[in-house]
Enzyme design. Structure first.
Site, mmCIF file in Angstrom:
data_model
loop_
_atom_site.group_PDB
_atom_site.id
_atom_site.type_symbol
_atom_site.label_atom_id
_atom_site.label_comp_id
_atom_site.label_asym_id
_atom_site.label_seq_id
_atom_site.Cartn_x
_atom_site.Cartn_y
_atom_site.Cartn_z
ATOM 1 N N ALA A 72 0.839 -1.206 0.000
ATOM 2 C CA ALA A 72 0.000 0.000 0.000
ATOM 3 C C ALA A 72 0.870 1.249 0.000
ATOM 4 C CB ALA A 72 -0.916 0.000 1.214
ATOM 5 N N SER B 154 1.814 5.930 -5.215
ATOM 6 C CA SER B 154 2.911 5.399 -6.026
ATOM 7 C C SER B 154 3.323 6.250 -7.231
ATOM 8 C CB SER B 154 2.522 4.000 -6.529
ATOM 9 O OG SER B 154 1.452 4.114 -7.460
ATOM 10 N N THR C 88 11.402 0.469 -3.688
ATOM 11 C CA THR C 88 11.613 0.783 -5.104
ATOM 12 C C THR C 88 13.074 1.157 -5.375
ATOM 13 O OG1 THR C 88 11.110 2.488 -6.757
ATOM 14 C CG2 THR C 88 10.735 3.100 -4.495
ATOM 15 N N ASP C 89 13.506 0.948 -6.608
ATOM 16 C CA ASP C 89 14.865 1.372 -6.987
ATOM 17 C C ASP C 89 15.011 2.893 -6.939
ATOM 18 O OD1 ASP C 89 13.334 2.019 -9.240
ATOM 19 O OD2 ASP C 89 14.602 0.926 -10.679
ATOM 20 N N GLU C 90 13.862 3.609 -6.927
ATOM 21 C CA GLU C 90 13.940 5.082 -6.935
ATOM 22 C C GLU C 90 14.584 5.640 -5.667
ATOM 23 O OE1 GLU C 90 10.725 7.405 -8.326
ATOM 24 O OE2 GLU C 90 10.131 5.937 -9.839
ATOM 25 N N TYR D 181 7.901 11.453 -3.791
ATOM 26 C CA TYR D 181 7.543 10.023 -3.735
ATOM 27 C C TYR D 181 8.732 9.185 -3.279
ATOM 28 C CZ TYR D 181 7.223 5.229 -5.460
ATOM 29 O OH TYR D 181 7.294 3.860 -5.551
ATOM 30 N N LYS E 14 9.384 6.884 0.166
ATOM 31 C CA LYS E 14 9.711 5.452 0.179
ATOM 32 C C LYS E 14 11.050 5.226 0.887
ATOM 33 C CE LYS E 14 7.717 2.506 -1.571
ATOM 34 N NZ LYS E 14 6.589 1.657 -1.072
ATOM 35 N N ASN F 290 7.844 -1.834 -13.031
ATOM 36 C CA ASN F 290 7.021 -2.987 -13.424
ATOM 37 C C ASN F 290 6.075 -2.611 -14.556
ATOM 38 O OD1 ASN F 290 6.302 -5.019 -10.510
ATOM 39 N ND2 ASN F 290 8.135 -3.838 -10.932
ATOM 40 N N LYS G 214 0.358 5.615 -15.545
ATOM 41 C CA LYS G 214 1.771 5.263 -15.685
ATOM 42 C C LYS G 214 2.122 5.052 -17.159
ATOM 43 C CE LYS G 214 2.042 5.228 -11.151
ATOM 44 N NZ LYS G 214 1.533 4.140 -10.375
ATOM 45 N N ARG H 64 14.642 3.583 -18.078
ATOM 46 C CA ARG H 64 14.057 2.805 -17.002
ATOM 47 C C ARG H 64 14.391 1.331 -17.244
ATOM 48 N NH1 ARG H 64 14.081 7.138 -15.360
ATOM 49 N NH2 ARG H 64 12.492 8.355 -14.281
HETATM 50 P P1 NAD Z 1 -0.726 1.368 -7.149
HETATM 51 O O1 NAD Z 1 -0.807 2.843 -7.013
HETATM 52 O O2 NAD Z 1 -1.196 0.712 -8.400
HETATM 53 O O3 NAD Z 1 -1.551 0.675 -5.957
HETATM 54 C C1 NAD Z 1 -1.489 1.140 -4.638
HETATM 55 C C2 NAD Z 1 -2.599 0.462 -3.840
HETATM 56 O O4 NAD Z 1 -2.488 0.883 -2.467
HETATM 57 C C3 NAD Z 1 -4.010 0.842 -4.298
HETATM 58 O O5 NAD Z 1 -4.840 -0.305 -4.336
HETATM 59 C C4 NAD Z 1 -4.501 1.810 -3.225
HETATM 60 O O6 NAD Z 1 -5.906 1.785 -3.042
HETATM 61 C C5 NAD Z 1 -3.760 1.285 -2.006
HETATM 62 N N1 NAD Z 1 -3.569 2.321 -0.984
HETATM 63 C C6 NAD Z 1 -3.056 3.576 -1.169
HETATM 64 N N2 NAD Z 1 -3.034 4.234 -0.002
HETATM 65 C C7 NAD Z 1 -3.525 3.386 0.944
HETATM 66 C C8 NAD Z 1 -3.711 3.471 2.345
HETATM 67 N N3 NAD Z 1 -3.412 4.592 3.018
HETATM 68 N N4 NAD Z 1 -4.202 2.407 3.006
HETATM 69 C C9 NAD Z 1 -4.522 1.265 2.322
HETATM 70 N N5 NAD Z 1 -4.375 1.132 1.003
HETATM 71 C C10 NAD Z 1 -3.867 2.163 0.320
HETATM 72 O O7 NAD Z 1 0.766 0.999 -6.825
HETATM 73 P P2 NAD Z 1 1.730 -0.127 -7.450
HETATM 74 O O8 NAD Z 1 2.340 0.376 -8.680
HETATM 75 O O9 NAD Z 1 1.005 -1.414 -7.452
HETATM 76 O O10 NAD Z 1 2.879 -0.163 -6.340
HETATM 77 C C11 NAD Z 1 2.750 -1.000 -5.208
HETATM 78 C C12 NAD Z 1 3.987 -0.859 -4.338
HETATM 79 O O11 NAD Z 1 5.135 -1.249 -5.084
HETATM 80 C C13 NAD Z 1 4.245 0.559 -3.869
HETATM 81 O O12 NAD Z 1 4.697 0.496 -2.526
HETATM 82 C C14 NAD Z 1 5.345 1.071 -4.783
HETATM 83 O O13 NAD Z 1 6.137 2.025 -4.132
HETATM 84 C C15 NAD Z 1 6.104 -0.204 -5.059
HETATM 85 N N6 NAD Z 1 6.812 -0.289 -6.341
HETATM 86 C C16 NAD Z 1 6.150 -0.036 -7.515
HETATM 87 C C17 NAD Z 1 6.816 -0.199 -8.731
HETATM 88 C C18 NAD Z 1 6.121 0.042 -10.045
HETATM 89 O O14 NAD Z 1 6.767 0.012 -11.093
HETATM 90 N N7 NAD Z 1 4.807 0.265 -10.081
HETATM 91 C C19 NAD Z 1 8.161 -0.594 -8.738
HETATM 92 C C20 NAD Z 1 8.816 -0.822 -7.517
HETATM 93 C C21 NAD Z 1 8.115 -0.678 -6.337
HETATM 94 O O1 DAU Z 2 11.316 2.495 -10.638
HETATM 95 C C1 DAU Z 2 10.221 2.079 -9.890
HETATM 96 C C2 DAU Z 2 9.145 3.136 -9.947
HETATM 97 O O2 DAU Z 2 8.597 3.096 -11.254
HETATM 98 C C3 DAU Z 2 8.055 2.928 -8.904
HETATM 99 O O3 DAU Z 2 8.615 3.093 -7.623
HETATM 100 C C4 DAU Z 2 6.911 3.932 -9.100
HETATM 101 O O4 DAU Z 2 5.862 3.639 -8.184
HETATM 102 C C5 DAU Z 2 6.394 3.801 -10.505
HETATM 103 O O5 DAU Z 2 5.382 4.752 -10.745
HETATM 104 C C6 DAU Z 2 7.540 3.984 -11.514
HETATM 105 O O6 DAU Z 2 8.021 5.352 -11.498
HETATM 106 P P1 DAU Z 2 8.407 6.132 -12.847
HETATM 107 O O7 DAU Z 2 8.334 7.577 -12.589
HETATM 108 O O8 DAU Z 2 9.644 5.577 -13.444
HETATM 109 O O9 DAU Z 2 7.165 5.631 -13.764
HETATM 110 P P2 DAU Z 2 6.202 6.407 -14.800
HETATM 111 O O10 DAU Z 2 5.391 5.364 -15.491
HETATM 112 O O11 DAU Z 2 5.476 7.523 -14.158
HETATM 113 O O12 DAU Z 2 7.232 7.015 -15.841
HETATM 114 C C7 DAU Z 2 8.160 6.188 -16.534
HETATM 115 C C8 DAU Z 2 9.047 7.108 -17.370
HETATM 116 O O13 DAU Z 2 8.246 7.690 -18.419
HETATM 117 C C9 DAU Z 2 9.614 8.271 -16.592
HETATM 118 O O14 DAU Z 2 10.929 8.543 -17.049
HETATM 119 C C10 DAU Z 2 8.697 9.433 -16.924
HETATM 120 C C11 DAU Z 2 8.235 9.120 -18.339
HETATM 121 N N1 DAU Z 2 6.872 9.545 -18.663
HETATM 122 C C12 DAU Z 2 5.854 9.214 -17.837
HETATM 123 C C13 DAU Z 2 4.552 9.605 -18.101
HETATM 124 C C14 DAU Z 2 3.427 9.241 -17.157
HETATM 125 C C15 DAU Z 2 6.626 10.261 -19.848
HETATM 126 O O15 DAU Z 2 7.539 10.540 -20.622
HETATM 127 N N2 DAU Z 2 5.344 10.646 -20.116
HETATM 128 C C16 DAU Z 2 4.305 10.360 -19.281
HETATM 129 O O16 DAU Z 2 3.142 10.782 -19.579
#
Ligand code: NAD
Ligand code: DAU
Length: 339
Positions: free
Chosen positions: A82, A85, A125-127, A153, A157, A183, A192, A217
């Protein structure tokens, strides 16, 4: 085991719920999710039909709710997905990121301490490592790379990671932390990059690329992330951090062109827009530790994963069309109108 998955109605959390239900028939899964804009109960439709799955709506930062949930369910393991993100939203409004990502993690760990939960796994996250320069392809993030967050963000984290480390050292809480790269896959929220490209291109709308599109990325198919977390909660060592990634670096513009080609849509949809403030240049994970110590390997190649993902979005239009028809329209206007 009984596994409490927070954020299980979001992108990665829901994929993890399905992974557990499919691969561990002996486990039961409880999901705690507050169903924010990013959480969607329809995502869990099939899980809700399974006797081994329970859904609870609630906020991870709500101490009373979390305590009563632990009192009732007594989970063996907690996996904390949770979070708020999205980097761009954190730039507009950082406050909620601190409440959920930092305070919420603290509340969950306090409950784990009180109820002597066998493992608290923090999905990070790697961020948190900041970024790498484009002209040093020899550099990668290892678990020893210093924390150096760029956005509100990633700072939230990173704060949660530091707190989790402190709970392990000070209180002996059995904590593990994973730091994964970007992911992609089913149930990815359309804000995203990859689902944004797919959903907009299917409507023949422009694809906004930030800055020059040269940012890099490191992409991983979501099921590979799930298998890595699954291994860590079963075989990982408390107190340890594990990086997760598949050595799959791509520039954003490459990703956009690959997805457009998969969809059969023209590159003329690409529109360069104002860059993200503080935009990280390059992420690149060194996953050697989890490979060496736990035997994890990714299984899905990028081209194959993108083809599967595009197919999934084509076959599940109702899932994302409902999302982008609502409040999401206002978000898109606010985020992109002045770019
Ligand atoms: P997401 O935004 O798709 O989902 C987040 C979920 O958390 C949602 O279902 C939302 O309702 C729930 N949530 C938010 N605030 C809450 C709260 N206060 N209490 C209970 N539930 C709550 O996110 P995601 O992309 O699935 O990411 C999940 C986790 O993985 C995050 O911790 C993120 O930092 C981490 N992560 C994401 C990525 C990526 O590429 N998406 C990569 C590495 C790590
Ligand atoms: O690296 C892990 C992270 O990846 C997670 O921790 C985050 O939760 C997840 O959102 C993601 O972060 P990014 O910022 O890398 O993801 P995003 O999809 O927002 O953007 C990917 C790349 O694309 C980034 O360099 C920004 C660029 N971008 C993004 C959007 C939404 C664009 O150029 N145009 C766009 O409209």
């Amino acid at each position: 085991m009984k596994i409490l998955v927070t954020g299980g109605a979001g992108f990665i959390g829901s994929n993890f719920v399905y992974y557990l239900l499919k691969n561990h028939l002996e486990d039961t899964v409880v999901c705690l999710d507050d169903l924010t804009y990013a959480g969607n109960l329809s995502t869990l439709k099939e899980a809700l039909e399974n006797d081994r799955f329970t859904f609870v709506k609630g906020n991870i930062a709500d101490r009373d709710l979390v305590d009563s949930l632990f009192d009732r369910e007594r989970p063996d393991v907690v996996v904390n997905f949770a979070a708020e993100s999205h980097v761009d939203r954190s730039i507009l409004d950082p406050g909620l990121f601190l409440t959920t990502n930092v305070m919420g993690t603290q509340v969950m760990m306090d409950a784990c301490r009180r109820y002597k939960t066998g493992r608290f796994h923090q999905v990070s996250t790697d961020e948190v490592y900041g970024d790498l320069p484009l002209d040093r392809p020899d550099l990668f993030f290892t678990e020893q790379t210093p924390i150096h967050a760029s956005s509100p963000y990633s700072a939230s984290k990173a704060s949660a990671d530091l707190l989790a480390g402190a709970y392990h050292r000070t209180y002996g809480l059995p904590v593990t932390i994973s730091r994964c790269s970007n992911n992609y896959g089913p149930f990815h929220f359309p804000e995203k990059l990859i689902p944004l490209i797919i959903t907009r291109a299917l409507a023949d709308e422009t694809i906004p690329v930030y800055g020059t599109g040269e940012n890099v990325r490191d992409w991983l198919y979501v099921e590979d992330h799930c298998s890595a977390i699954d291994l860590i909660i079963r075989k990982g060592t408390p107190g340890e951090v594990y990086n997760i990634g598949g050595h799959n670096e791509r520039t954003n513009i490459d990703v956009v062109k690959t997805v457009l080609a998969e969809l059969g849509k023209p590159e003329s949809l690409i529109t360069y827009v104002t860059d993200r403030p503080g935009h990280d240049m390059r992420y690149a994970i060194d996953p050697a530790k989890i490979g060496r110590e736990l035997g994890w390997q990714p299984t899905t190649r990028f081209e194959e994963g993108i083809a599967k993902t595009v197919r999934w979005y084509l076959e599940h239009r109702e899932w994302w069309e409902e999302i982008i028809s609502g409040e999401y329209r206002n978000y898109y206007e606010k985020m992109y109108a002045s770019r």
